[in-house]
Design a protein around this motif. Structure first.
Motif, PDB file in Angstrom:
ATOM      1  N   VAL A 135       0.832  -1.205   0.000  1.00 32.50           N
ATOM      2  CA  VAL A 135       0.000   0.000   0.000  1.00 32.50           C
ATOM      3  C   VAL A 135       0.867   1.255   0.000  1.00 32.50           C
ATOM      4  O   VAL A 135       0.541   2.244  -0.668  1.00 32.50           O
ATOM      5  N   PHE A 136       1.984   1.233   0.730  1.00 34.63           N
ATOM      6  CA  PHE A 136       2.880   2.392   0.756  1.00 34.63           C
ATOM      7  C   PHE A 136       3.383   2.726  -0.648  1.00 34.63           C
ATOM      8  O   PHE A 136       3.295   3.872  -1.101  1.00 34.63           O
ATOM      9  N   LEU A 137       3.931   1.727  -1.331  1.00 35.95           N
ATOM     10  CA  LEU A 137       4.489   1.965  -2.667  1.00 35.95           C
ATOM     11  C   LEU A 137       3.409   2.318  -3.681  1.00 35.95           C
ATOM     12  O   LEU A 137       3.622   3.168  -4.556  1.00 35.95           O
ATOM     13  N   TRP A 138       2.250   1.709  -3.571  1.00 35.34           N
ATOM     14  CA  TRP A 138       1.134   1.970  -4.491  1.00 35.34           C
ATOM     15  C   TRP A 138       0.697   3.434  -4.455  1.00 35.34           C
ATOM     16  O   TRP A 138       0.307   3.995  -5.472  1.00 35.34           O
ATOM     17  N   GLN A 139       0.786   4.043  -3.285  1.00 38.09           N
ATOM     18  CA  GLN A 139       0.281   5.412  -3.139  1.00 38.09           C
ATOM     19  C   GLN A 139       1.049   6.441  -3.958  1.00 38.09           C
ATOM     20  O   GLN A 139       0.486   7.460  -4.356  1.00 38.09           O
ATOM     21  N   ILE A 140       2.331   6.199  -4.237  1.00 36.85           N
ATOM     22  CA  ILE A 140       3.134   7.228  -4.901  1.00 36.85           C
ATOM     23  C   ILE A 140       2.710   7.436  -6.358  1.00 36.85           C
ATOM     24  O   ILE A 140       2.408   8.568  -6.746  1.00 36.85           O
ATOM     25  N   PRO A 141       2.651   6.402  -7.204  1.00 38.13           N
ATOM     26  CA  PRO A 141       2.128   6.654  -8.555  1.00 38.13           C
ATOM     27  C   PRO A 141       0.684   7.147  -8.533  1.00 38.13           C
ATOM     28  O   PRO A 141       0.293   7.997  -9.350  1.00 38.13           O
ATOM     29  N   HIS A 142      -0.101   6.649  -7.586  1.00 40.64           N
ATOM     30  CA  HIS A 142      -1.492   7.105  -7.450  1.00 40.64           C
ATOM     31  C   HIS A 142      -1.536   8.599  -7.176  1.00 40.64           C
ATOM     32  O   HIS A 142      -2.280   9.343  -7.834  1.00 40.64           O
ATOM     33  N   PHE A 143      -0.724   9.055  -6.233  1.00 40.50           N
ATOM     34  CA  PHE A 143      -0.770  10.469  -5.879  1.00 40.50           C
ATOM     35  C   PHE A 143      -0.077  11.337  -6.920  1.00 40.50           C
ATOM     36  O   PHE A 143      -0.471  12.498  -7.116  1.00 40.50           O
ATOM     37  N   MET A 144       0.942  10.845  -7.613  1.00 41.31           N
ATOM     38  CA  MET A 144       1.570  11.636  -8.674  1.00 41.31           C
ATOM     39  C   MET A 144       0.549  11.958  -9.762  1.00 41.31           C
ATOM     40  O   MET A 144       0.551  13.050 -10.333  1.00 41.31           O
ATOM     41  N   ALA A 145      -0.330  11.003 -10.042  1.00 41.12           N
ATOM     42  CA  ALA A 145      -1.393  11.250 -11.034  1.00 41.12           C
ATOM     43  C   ALA A 145      -2.344  12.340 -10.538  1.00 41.12           C
ATOM     44  O   ALA A 145      -2.706  13.254 -11.280  1.00 41.12           O
ATOM     45  N   ILE A 146      -2.734  12.256  -9.259  1.00 37.08           N
ATOM     46  CA  ILE A 146      -3.631  13.265  -8.685  1.00 37.08           C
ATOM     47  C   ILE A 146      -2.955  14.632  -8.668  1.00 37.08           C
ATOM     48  O   ILE A 146      -3.560  15.651  -9.047  1.00 37.08           O
ATOM     49  N   ALA A 147      -1.696  14.669  -8.229  1.00 35.48           N
ATOM     50  CA  ALA A 147      -0.968  15.943  -8.136  1.00 35.48           C
ATOM     51  C   ALA A 147      -0.834  16.603  -9.502  1.00 35.48           C
ATOM     52  O   ALA A 147      -0.899  17.831  -9.614  1.00 35.48           O
ATOM     53  N   TRP A 148      -0.663  15.791 -10.549  1.00 36.85           N
ATOM     54  CA  TRP A 148      -0.564  16.364 -11.895  1.00 36.85           C
ATOM     55  C   TRP A 148      -1.917  16.905 -12.366  1.00 36.85           C
ATOM     56  O   TRP A 148      -2.001  18.011 -12.897  1.00 36.85           O
ATOM     57  N   MET A 149      -2.974  16.133 -12.147  1.00 38.75           N
ATOM     58  CA  MET A 149      -4.304  16.569 -12.605  1.00 38.75           C
ATOM     59  C   MET A 149      -4.766  17.841 -11.903  1.00 38.75           C
ATOM     60  O   MET A 149      -5.451  18.673 -12.499  1.00 38.75           O
ATOM     61  N   TYR A 150      -4.369  18.004 -10.645  1.00 43.25           N
ATOM     62  CA  TYR A 150      -4.825  19.160  -9.865  1.00 43.25           C
ATOM     63  C   TYR A 150      -3.671  20.101  -9.525  1.00 43.25           C
ATOM     64  O   TYR A 150      -3.707  20.799  -8.512  1.00 43.25           O
ATOM     65  N   ARG A 151      -2.669  20.133 -10.387  1.00 41.83           N
ATOM     66  CA  ARG A 151      -1.488  20.961 -10.119  1.00 41.83           C
ATOM     67  C   ARG A 151      -1.818  22.445 -10.003  1.00 41.83           C
ATOM     68  O   ARG A 151      -1.195  23.157  -9.205  1.00 41.83           O
TER      69      ARG A 151
END
Length: 299
Positions: free
Chosen positions: A184-200
């Motif tokens: 779950v820890f490692l999964w969160q990083i690509p997940h959040f990078m996608a969110i951070a880009w969409m809502y930059r």
């Protein structure tokens, strides 16, 4: 004749609206993931036929802690939430719930969850839940305004529900629980990078130094997505070697991990909203299927 949209709310409508606002403060969509993750951890950490009542109580305790932490997080971030389009109509920045009421609500939920875990699971699970609250509120929340490294810190409390569920049934952390936490820890990083880009643009307006804000070209965000998706691939296979699941899960995790890595690589190459959205959707699909595959293989 009065416009129906401007007519005053009835008492019943006000009560319904208030209940909806308090539910919204707990971030129910995120809490669904917490429930699924802690339930999977509980099932995988215990005997083949777990006590469903105890399992429900452990999962409920974890959900209450997560909901309470979400309320208190929004209390601290209500000023920055007011600056972002996707969060400005949340109950606190919109003024529908007062800060004092939100503080009481968040503390009550968190305390109830800790007490339930201590009473019906064990002190280790309750201690991990307390650690979730402390790291999320005392470290991650203030750190979020200062550095992009907050993403890694925030991934710790995000991954702890799996370990809370595991320890609630297993009684100790063990290698299997560590593997679930790491997934779950490692999964969160690509997940959040996608969110951070969409809502930059939102993060930039609020002053949050997320990677797509401090590196508008998106190279660092893309690189992080690929690195952590690549690290997730072998780690996701570990439950098979630790005896948590079997080779049916191994094959499923391998296919899912390669697919997620492919989406992360596509995002890193193109750095477009379309690629980020595909990575986001792929990541939210990945984790539930991993849990289902792990449990189904054990069954």
């Amino acid at each position: 004749m009065k416009n129906a949209a401007s007519a005053p709310l009835t008492i019943e409508q006000r009560h319904t609206s208030a209940v909806a606002d308090y539910i919204a403060l707990t971030k129910p969509r995120l809490n669904v993931l917490v429930v699924a993750t802690s339930a999977a951890g509980y099932y995988l950490g215990g005997p083949p036929s777990p006590d469903m009542a105890l399992m429900a109580q452990a999962v409920a305790g974890t959900a209450l802690v997560a909901g309470g932490a979400a309320v208190l997080n929004q209390l601290h971030e209500r000023d920055t939430d007011a600056l972002m389009r996707r969060t400005r109509f949340r109950p606190l920045p919109d003024g529908r719930v007062s800060p004092a009421d939100a503080r009481i609500f968040g503390l009550l939920l968190s305390t109830a969850g800790l007490v339930l875990l201590a009473a019906r699971a064990n002190w280790l699970a309750a201690g991990l839940a307390l650690a979730t609250i402390v790291v999320y509120l005392a470290i991650y929340t203030p750190m979020k305004r200062r550095t992009s490294m907050s993403t890694l810190v925030g991934a710790v409390p995000g991954a702890l529900p799996a370990l809370i569920g595991w320890t609630a049934s297993h009684g100790s952390i063990a290698s299997g629980g560590t593997a679930l936490f790491a997934i779950v820890f490692l999964w969160q990083i690509p997940h959040f990078m996608a969110i951070a880009w969409m809502y930059r643009d939102d993060y930039r307006a609020a002053g949050f130094p997320m990677l797509p804000v401090i590196d508008p070209a998106g190279r660092r965000a893309g690189r992080q997505a690929v690195v952590y998706a690549a690290a997730l691939l072998p780690v996701s296979l570990a439950p098979t070697f630790f005896g948590v699941s079997g080779y049916g899960y191994f094959v499923a995790a391998l296919v899912l991990g390669l697919a997620l890595l492919g989406l992360a690589a596509r995002f890193a190459r193109s750095r477009t909203d379309e690629a980020a959205r595909a990575l986001f959707l792929g990541s939210v699909t990945y984790l539930p299927i991993v849990w289902i595959a792990m449990i189904a293989d054990r069954l």
